[in-house]
Write an enzyme that holds these catalytic residues in place. Sequence first.
Site, PDB file in Angstrom:
ATOM      1  N   HIS A 263     116.267-150.723  65.254  1.00 39.20           N
ATOM      2  CA  HIS A 263     117.227-151.155  66.272  1.00 39.20           C
ATOM      3  C   HIS A 263     117.991-149.948  66.841  1.00 39.20           C
ATOM      4  O   HIS A 263     118.029-149.738  68.050  1.00 39.20           O
ATOM      5  CB  HIS A 263     118.198-152.166  65.643  1.00 39.20           C
ATOM      6  CG  HIS A 263     119.231-152.699  66.592  1.00 39.20           C
ATOM      7  ND1 HIS A 263     119.125-153.934  67.176  1.00 39.20           N
ATOM      8  CD2 HIS A 263     120.376-152.156  67.054  1.00 39.20           C
ATOM      9  CE1 HIS A 263     120.170-154.114  67.972  1.00 39.20           C
ATOM     10  NE2 HIS A 263     120.956-153.051  67.914  1.00 39.20           N
ATOM     11  N   GLU A 264     118.563-149.166  65.950  1.00 37.99           N
ATOM     12  CA  GLU A 264     119.354-148.010  66.416  1.00 37.99           C
ATOM     13  C   GLU A 264     118.448-146.984  67.096  1.00 37.99           C
ATOM     14  O   GLU A 264     118.857-146.302  68.034  1.00 37.99           O
ATOM     15  CB  GLU A 264     120.128-147.372  65.254  1.00 37.99           C
ATOM     16  CG  GLU A 264     121.138-148.307  64.572  1.00 37.99           C
ATOM     17  CD  GLU A 264     122.115-148.987  65.531  1.00 37.99           C
ATOM     18  OE1 GLU A 264     122.418-148.392  66.592  1.00 37.99           O
ATOM     19  OE2 GLU A 264     122.556-150.119  65.236  1.00 37.99           O
ATOM     20  N   HIS A 267     118.139-147.763  70.755  1.00 37.62           N
ATOM     21  CA  HIS A 267     119.262-147.210  71.529  1.00 37.62           C
ATOM     22  C   HIS A 267     119.053-145.708  71.762  1.00 37.62           C
ATOM     23  O   HIS A 267     119.319-145.183  72.833  1.00 37.62           O
ATOM     24  CB  HIS A 267     120.582-147.414  70.777  1.00 37.62           C
ATOM     25  CG  HIS A 267     121.071-148.836  70.749  1.00 37.62           C
ATOM     26  ND1 HIS A 267     121.338-149.559  71.885  1.00 37.62           N
ATOM     27  CD2 HIS A 267     121.363-149.669  69.709  1.00 37.62           C
ATOM     28  CE1 HIS A 267     121.772-150.778  71.544  1.00 37.62           C
ATOM     29  NE2 HIS A 267     121.792-150.859  70.235  1.00 37.62           N
ATOM     30  N   GLU A 293     121.211-152.904  74.841  1.00 39.83           N
ATOM     31  CA  GLU A 293     120.750-153.785  73.762  1.00 39.83           C
ATOM     32  C   GLU A 293     119.305-154.250  74.010  1.00 39.83           C
ATOM     33  O   GLU A 293     118.577-154.552  73.069  1.00 39.83           O
ATOM     34  CB  GLU A 293     121.706-154.979  73.657  1.00 39.83           C
ATOM     35  CG  GLU A 293     121.616-155.777  72.373  1.00 39.83           C
ATOM     36  CD  GLU A 293     122.063-155.030  71.125  1.00 39.83           C
ATOM     37  OE1 GLU A 293     122.571-153.885  71.230  1.00 39.83           O
ATOM     38  OE2 GLU A 293     121.885-155.595  70.026  1.00 39.83           O
TER      39      GLU A 293
END
Length: 509
Positions: A263-264, A267, A293
């Site tokens: 997830h990170e 980004h 997101e």
Amino acid sequence: MTALDELKARLLEVDDLKSAASLLRWDQATYMPPGGAVARGRQTSTLGRLAHEKFTDIAIGRLLDQLERETASMPHDSDDASLVRVTRHHYEQAVRIPASLVSACDEHAAKSYQAWTLARPANDFATMVPLLEKTLELSRQRANCFPGYASIADPLIDVSDFGMKAEAMRSLFSTLRTRLLPIVRAITSRSPIDNACLRQHAPLADQLAFGQQVIEAFGYDSARGRLDLTHHPFMTKFSLGDVRITTRVRENAFLDALFITLHECGHALYAQGIRKELDGTPLADVPSAGIDESQSRLWENLVGRSRGFWEHFFPKLQHAFRKQLGNVSLDTFYRAINRVECGLIRGGADEVTYNLHVMLRFDLELDLLEGRLAVKDLARTWRERFEADFGIAVPDDRDGVLQDVHWYDGPIGGAFQGYTLGNIMSAQFFAAATAAQPEIPTQIARGEFGTLHHWLRGNVYQHGKKFTASEVIRHATGNDMSVEPYLDYLWNKFQPLYGLTERDRMTLA
Ligand code: ZN
């Protein structure tokens, strides 16, 4: 020196101060000993104040006046015209809110946050009622610094999802909710998927190493970033050459860490993909929370929880965690990581139910701001709405209205919609990428991500903040934002996992 050079030089100083503050915050969340906390709070707020003073200097306003005339005939997508346009927007955001209101909000947020850290474990919503009433009042005052809105929530939404309007979002979310509810009902009426294979102990270092291997395969550039441990994971950027991610490892919740890392990393791929010519300016950023997101969700879910991805990586995972997964089949594992469950908590919720959590909060924010709901009735309304959506009772406020920090350490309004906008856009971008490059799914199943990454960089990442999220989505996908690709994605993935039928899809529609 031209006016443009002078503006850039001033903005670079502001960026330096902000990046220094970000570095101090990263250090605080990773390696700082507890004894540093008080001084660190002061240091970051000093840097923040200096950055704000420099940015709101009247000279910047004068430069913008002059440069707006000079760039008026330039194309919309030129770097210079975009810099002036975006800086003007930030400048108005910064100067229209009186300093007295900013400090009243900061002071109140600190007090409210402190009270919440005690109220949540004590399940004590009553203590928070007067504080939240004040938060609501301050949030309205903030919004009223930008008159001319259609909904009082619009200026607050603008801060994180620039250009999105409450009314448009209300209708987008209401379509999504109506179409999601029958799918959630149908799934929860089936017998649950067994996910025992995930509830095993696995050493921290092995979990970290596996995540590192995957993000490098995704294309995360470790020469321009690093991965560290923290309690509440985040991505942070000090320049386009230093984009860091943090993760959290729980030795008993095997694989949580991997999905947090992916997830990170999503980004970070966005930030690392911004054109380097934009570095040090307000354009070296993402256009909105929602589109940011969309990329964390795309890499975490559409790639990282896909069957194809694990066709390549499951044998490697089994090799790294032989004791835990040696006797587990790919099918069992794939089903386990995609288990849907109606739970009380938003964080960590599965792909299907996650948006119901977000939409509940978004609707309650609007009801509070627009005066249809009083703070004293918030906990009760939360429980009623939750039970209606999820079919389970909320046993206490701790895991109900008190669960998220957002309303307790910031304004009410604009904090939640980005999560669901991100999910919606993630599927729309992925569908457009695979339509343009049909070989992407086959490549993912071979552990190759270059084509997908290249498409996203070219169509989304490289522009930074030059365009709004709506402009990016229109350019990249040829359409306005729509829930259809997302609903198609969910259906095509979860229909076979849960043996759903067409009738399930239609029941409540
Ligand atoms: Zn995120």
